[in-house]
Design a protein around this motif. Structure first.
Motif, short mmCIF file in Angstrom:
data_model
loop_
_atom_site.label_atom_id
_atom_site.label_comp_id
_atom_site.label_asym_id
_atom_site.label_seq_id
_atom_site.Cartn_x
_atom_site.Cartn_y
_atom_site.Cartn_z
N MET A 237 0.87 26.25 53.07
CA MET A 237 0.34 24.91 53.32
C MET A 237 -1.04 24.96 53.97
N GLU A 238 -1.19 25.87 54.91
CA GLU A 238 -2.47 26.02 55.60
C GLU A 238 -3.57 26.42 54.61
N LYS A 239 -3.25 27.36 53.73
CA LYS A 239 -4.23 27.87 52.77
C LYS A 239 -4.68 26.79 51.79
N TYR A 240 -3.76 25.92 51.39
CA TYR A 240 -4.09 24.92 50.38
C TYR A 240 -4.26 23.52 50.96
N ASN A 241 -4.51 23.47 52.28
CA ASN A 241 -4.85 22.21 52.97
C ASN A 241 -3.82 21.11 52.76
N ILE A 242 -2.56 21.50 52.80
CA ILE A 242 -1.46 20.54 52.65
C ILE A 242 -1.07 20.09 54.06
N ARG B 181 -2.24 14.51 47.99
CA ARG B 181 -2.42 15.40 49.15
C ARG B 181 -1.36 16.49 49.26
N VAL B 182 -0.21 16.26 48.60
CA VAL B 182 0.90 17.21 48.75
C VAL B 182 1.33 17.83 47.42
N ILE B 183 1.74 16.98 46.47
CA ILE B 183 2.31 17.51 45.23
C ILE B 183 1.29 18.31 44.44
N ARG B 184 0.15 17.69 44.16
CA ARG B 184 -0.84 18.38 43.33
C ARG B 184 -1.35 19.67 43.99
N PRO B 185 -1.72 19.64 45.29
CA PRO B 185 -2.15 20.90 45.93
C PRO B 185 -1.06 21.97 45.95
#
Length: 427
Positions: A114-119, A254-258
């Protein structure tokens, strides 16, 4: 085609019920199943984690599709087992690779992802025995409440919300020094507490494309108005009234696509469900956790609301054609209410005969078995803490809840308990 579903709970009964409706399903087998899944297909006495026995059965019965219900076989690598076996590699299996299953199998892995993909998720730090002293110092000055999570699978019991620094330090010691959660607690994730209202979002993905399934909200506490001990889930509702179009657009962007883009960027073999545990903080979605399978009892409201053929969706997931399928949902509200054994989530007894299962159900109500079995005399008996649930449709949540309660009023077993207030905040 012949289909094998692995698992034995309420989630699996709901999946079996949906799979059996598909025009593509010739024979459905459930391993090991329960008394309810036996009404949808044929139960087979194979543990979901006995990969060699699963292989033997798949080959004997010419199984074309394997659907993995629970997380344990996925975290233990059943998808890799199929992929690497010459005799099995052409069989369609739904679920992530062992590496991808770490989204659920390791809280630390999920937080780093999550941290890596800005989630959006809560701030955190992780500690193990080597950084134990540093962890104690960190907890002593941490704002309250403090969330402690065992890194690995802990049967849904590995998350603790501590109301004092002293309590947090004591639990941290129990986890790392006293093996409170066994190997699952060899690493501990410490998180900031998020205050808001929770919901569960589900997608099916092939690691590149995805479709969004109906969302749900479940109720974990044993007591009414969300009091008492945490359970595996006492009920669920879908759709979730506060998850409107504006909010769900934020969730998708912000969540699913990332998340899916992250799976693709990491080249993770992931063809299956992602359960995203969210919390709405103010108007913003934040991720609490990922699961690598469907939720329970959420599946018991999601599958009845899903109008699209589930087998079509699963095969499209395998073939990379998810983009060609439009998911259709029933617009009505669904509510499931779980009946549990007396004493649950603590100690409880099994083997009590269940009456009322033969009642004539309303057209818009369903009974899903969770912890049931058959006695020597073929009577349906209790075999778990969460025994069965009733899912009903209604024009709104209170109407759906009322119908489920009416059906449950005619079901009985010794010590039976259920919450009468599922969906209470949406009345």
């Amino acid at each position: 085609m012949n289909i094998l579903l692995l698992g034995s709970g309420g989630r699996e009964h709901a999946l079996a019920w949906k799979l059996a409706q598909s025009k593509q399903c010739d024979q459905l087998f459930i391993a090991p199943g329960n008394a309810g899944t036996a009404l949808c297909g044929k139960n087979v006495a194979i543990k979901a984690t006995d990969f060699d026995a699963v292989k033997k059965f798949v080959l004997e019965q010419t199984i074309g599709l394997v659907v993995v219900g629970p997380e344990e076989p996925l975290v233990k690598g059943i998808v890799d087992f199929f992929r690497k076996d010459e005799a099995l590699k052409e069989v369609v299996i739904i679920g992530p690779s062992q590496y991808g299953a770490q989204l659920e199998g390791s809280k630390a892995f999920a937080k780093k992802f999550m941290e890596k993909y800005n989630i959006p998720t809560a701030a955190y730090k992780e500690f193990d025995k080597n950084t134990y002293a540093e962890g104690i110092a960190y907890l002593q000055q941490h704002p309250l409440p403090i969330v402690l999570k065992a890194d690995g699978l802990a049967a849904g019991k590995g998350v603790l919300i501590c109301q004092s620094n002293l309590e947090a330090v004591a639990e941290f010691e129990l986890m790392l020094q006293q093996n409170k959660f066994g190997d699952a607690g060899n690493k501990v994730v410490v998180e900031a507490f998020l205050d808001g209202i929770e919901l569960s979002v589900f997608i099916l993905t092939d690691g590149k494309e995805y479709v969004v399934l109906p969302e749900a909200k479940d109720y974990k506490r044993i007591g009414e108005k969300d009091s008492g001990l945490n359970t595996g889930g006492m009920g669920a509702v879908s759709p979730v009234p506060f998850a409107d179009e504006v909010f769900m657009k934020k969730v998708e962007d912000r969540v699913i696509r990332p998340t899916v883009e992250g799976l693709n960027a990491e080249n993770i073999d992931y063809k299956g469900f992602v359960f995203i545990g969210l919390i709405k903080v103010g108007e913003e979605p934040m991720v609490i956790e990922y699961n690598c399978r469907m939720g329970d009892p959420e599946t018991e409201v999601v599958m009845p609301r899903l109008k699209t053929d589930l087998v079509d969706l699963l095969l499209a997931t395998d073939s990379g054609k998810l983009g060609t399928i439009k998911v259709e949902q029933d617009s009505r509200s669904a509510c499931t209410v779980m009946a549990v054994s007396g004493g649950y989530p603590g100690n409880y007894e099994k083997g009590f005969v269940i009456s009322g299962l033969d009642q004539e159900l309303p057209a818009d109500s369903l009974i899903f078995h969770a912890g049931t079995g058959l006695s020597a005399s073929d009577e349906v008996v209790t075999s778990g803490g969460r025994v069965l649930c009733v899912t009903s449709f209604g024009n709104n949540i209170p109407a759906a809840v009322s119908k489920s309660r009416s059906v449950l009023n005619n079901i009985d077993f010794e010590g039976m308990y259920y919450r009468r207030d599922i969906g209470y905040e949406f009345e």
